[in-house]
Write a protein that holds these residues in place. Sequence first.
Motif, PDB file in Angstrom:
ATOM      1  N   UNK A   1      -2.016 -16.369   5.373  1.00 15.20           N
ATOM      2  CA  UNK A   1      -3.226 -15.907   4.833  1.00 15.20           C
ATOM      3  C   UNK A   1      -3.362 -14.268   5.461  1.00 15.20           C
ATOM      4  N   UNK A   2      -3.126 -14.829   6.879  1.00 16.14           N
ATOM      5  CA  UNK A   2      -3.240 -13.120   7.435  1.00 16.14           C
ATOM      6  C   UNK A   2      -2.715 -12.269   7.008  1.00 16.14           C
ATOM      7  N   UNK A   3      -1.856 -12.294   7.367  1.00 13.09           N
ATOM      8  CA  UNK A   3      -0.613 -10.930   6.919  1.00 13.09           C
ATOM      9  C   UNK A   3      -0.509 -10.851   5.461  1.00 13.09           C
ATOM     10  N   UNK A   4      -0.678 -11.504   4.446  1.00 13.89           N
ATOM     11  CA  UNK A   4      -0.992 -11.427   3.515  1.00 13.89           C
ATOM     12  C   UNK A   4      -1.914 -10.512   2.849  1.00 13.89           C
ATOM     13  N   UNK A   5      -3.255 -10.476   3.030  1.00 14.94           N
ATOM     14  CA  UNK A   5      -4.027  -9.610   3.020  1.00 14.94           C
ATOM     15  C   UNK A   5      -3.446  -8.468   3.675  1.00 14.94           C
ATOM     16  N   UNK A   6      -3.070  -8.205   5.047  1.00 17.83           N
ATOM     17  CA  UNK A   6      -2.839  -7.176   5.593  1.00 17.83           C
ATOM     18  C   UNK A   6      -2.102  -6.499   4.202  1.00 17.83           C
ATOM     19  N   UNK A   7      -1.421  -7.377   3.775  1.00 15.84           N
ATOM     20  CA  UNK A   7       0.161  -6.434   3.339  1.00 15.84           C
ATOM     21  C   UNK A   7      -0.635  -6.094   1.250  1.00 15.84           C
ATOM     22  N   UNK A   8      -2.235  -6.953   0.955  1.00 19.04           N
ATOM     23  CA  UNK A   8      -2.690  -5.686  -0.512  1.00 19.04           C
ATOM     24  C   UNK A   8      -3.715  -4.744   0.098  1.00 19.04           C
ATOM     25  N   UNK A   9      -3.530  -5.224   1.442  1.00 22.45           N
ATOM     26  CA  UNK A   9      -4.704  -4.046   1.785  1.00 22.45           C
ATOM     27  C   UNK A   9      -3.879  -2.479   1.822  1.00 22.45           C
ATOM     28  N   UNK A  10      -2.104  -2.835   2.551  1.00 23.55           N
ATOM     29  CA  UNK A  10      -1.803  -1.297   2.197  1.00 23.55           C
ATOM     30  C   UNK A  10      -0.937  -1.373   1.185  1.00 23.55           C
ATOM     31  N   UNK A  11      -1.145  -2.012  -0.387  1.00 22.15           N
ATOM     32  CA  UNK A  11      -0.428  -1.699  -1.313  1.00 22.15           C
ATOM     33  C   UNK A  11      -1.504  -1.450  -1.755  1.00 22.15           C
ATOM     34  N   UNK A  12      -2.405  -1.646  -1.470  1.00 19.74           N
ATOM     35  CA  UNK A  12      -4.242  -0.563  -2.814  1.00 19.74           C
ATOM     36  C   UNK A  12      -4.358   0.301  -2.298  1.00 19.74           C
ATOM     37  N   UNK A  13      -3.667   1.481  -0.366  1.00 16.30           N
ATOM     38  CA  UNK A  13      -4.138   2.310   0.017  1.00 16.30           C
ATOM     39  C   UNK A  13      -2.707   2.896  -0.260  1.00 16.30           C
ATOM     40  N   UNK A  14      -1.835   2.406  -0.742  1.00 20.17           N
ATOM     41  CA  UNK A  14      -0.164   2.788  -0.804  1.00 20.17           C
ATOM     42  C   UNK A  14      -0.692   3.732  -2.223  1.00 20.17           C
ATOM     43  N   UNK A  15      -1.176   2.988  -3.954  1.00 20.42           N
ATOM     44  CA  UNK A  15      -1.626   3.121  -4.680  1.00 20.42           C
ATOM     45  C   UNK A  15      -2.157   4.018  -4.881  1.00 20.42           C
ATOM     46  N   UNK A  16      -3.433   4.721  -3.199  1.00 22.92           N
ATOM     47  CA  UNK A  16      -4.120   5.460  -4.098  1.00 22.92           C
ATOM     48  C   UNK A  16      -3.631   6.829  -3.013  1.00 22.92           C
TER      49      UNK A  16
END
Length: 261
Positions: A212-227
């Motif tokens: 759960x900890x690193x999957x949240x970081x994964x989601x944040x990285x994906x959103x940042x990369x999309x923008x």
Amino acid sequence: MAGRYDRNPFDEEEEVNPFADGKSSGQPKFSGGSFYTTSGTVPPATNSRLSPLPPEPADFYNSTASIDIPLDSASDLKKKEKELQAKEAELRRREQDVRRKEEAAARAGIVLEEKNWPPFFPIIHHDIANEIPIHLQRIQYVAFSTFLGLVACLFWNVIAVTTAWIKLGDPKIWFLAIIYFISGVPGAYVLWYKPLYRAFRTDSAVKFGWFFLFYLLHIGFVIFSAVAPPVVFKGKSLAGILPAVDLIGKHALVGVSKMVF
């Protein structure tokens, strides 16, 4: 009237060779249809017949006759039995050692796994159908699809940034895109996908927390990369919305490729 030296055809006498040399004493000679000897007496003939073979036993050709095979003595049998018992004890000891090592590895979280994925070049162990409980397999398949989606996006980012590098002439953004790919793919696998896989296999609360900890970081990285705002990463090294809008007016091909990400 027959002569005194005429041969009686009914007498059983030994056959003699009429052509043998009769000069020696006692040898018969042939003359005028009768035999005579120089000594006047006929020597006894020697018997040249071979002695008969000894009789064979009655059961010589008997297929059911018993055959005496020498067996090992009692001491040899006991020696072999002791050797077999020693080998059995050694195998049992080795089996216990292997089982003890496997249990110690399992307690330490070390799992011996055979690499089987991808099939054309196995680099990881992956077997959801046989290792994940049935009621959790759907979640694991969704997580696996998310991981493959991240791999596809980072690979497409390399292609888009390569196009931007050719048009803009900035090699730094291409090297950054390569770094994102070679660090993001194994990083996602080790940091959140593998912990989820092991958590479903062992029902470990620690593994679930790590996921759960690193999957949240994964989601944040994906959103940042999309923008892809130019605040942390180098300008056009990420194929996001802002780089696409910035380049679509100057280089349509580069802008469209970045927009697809």
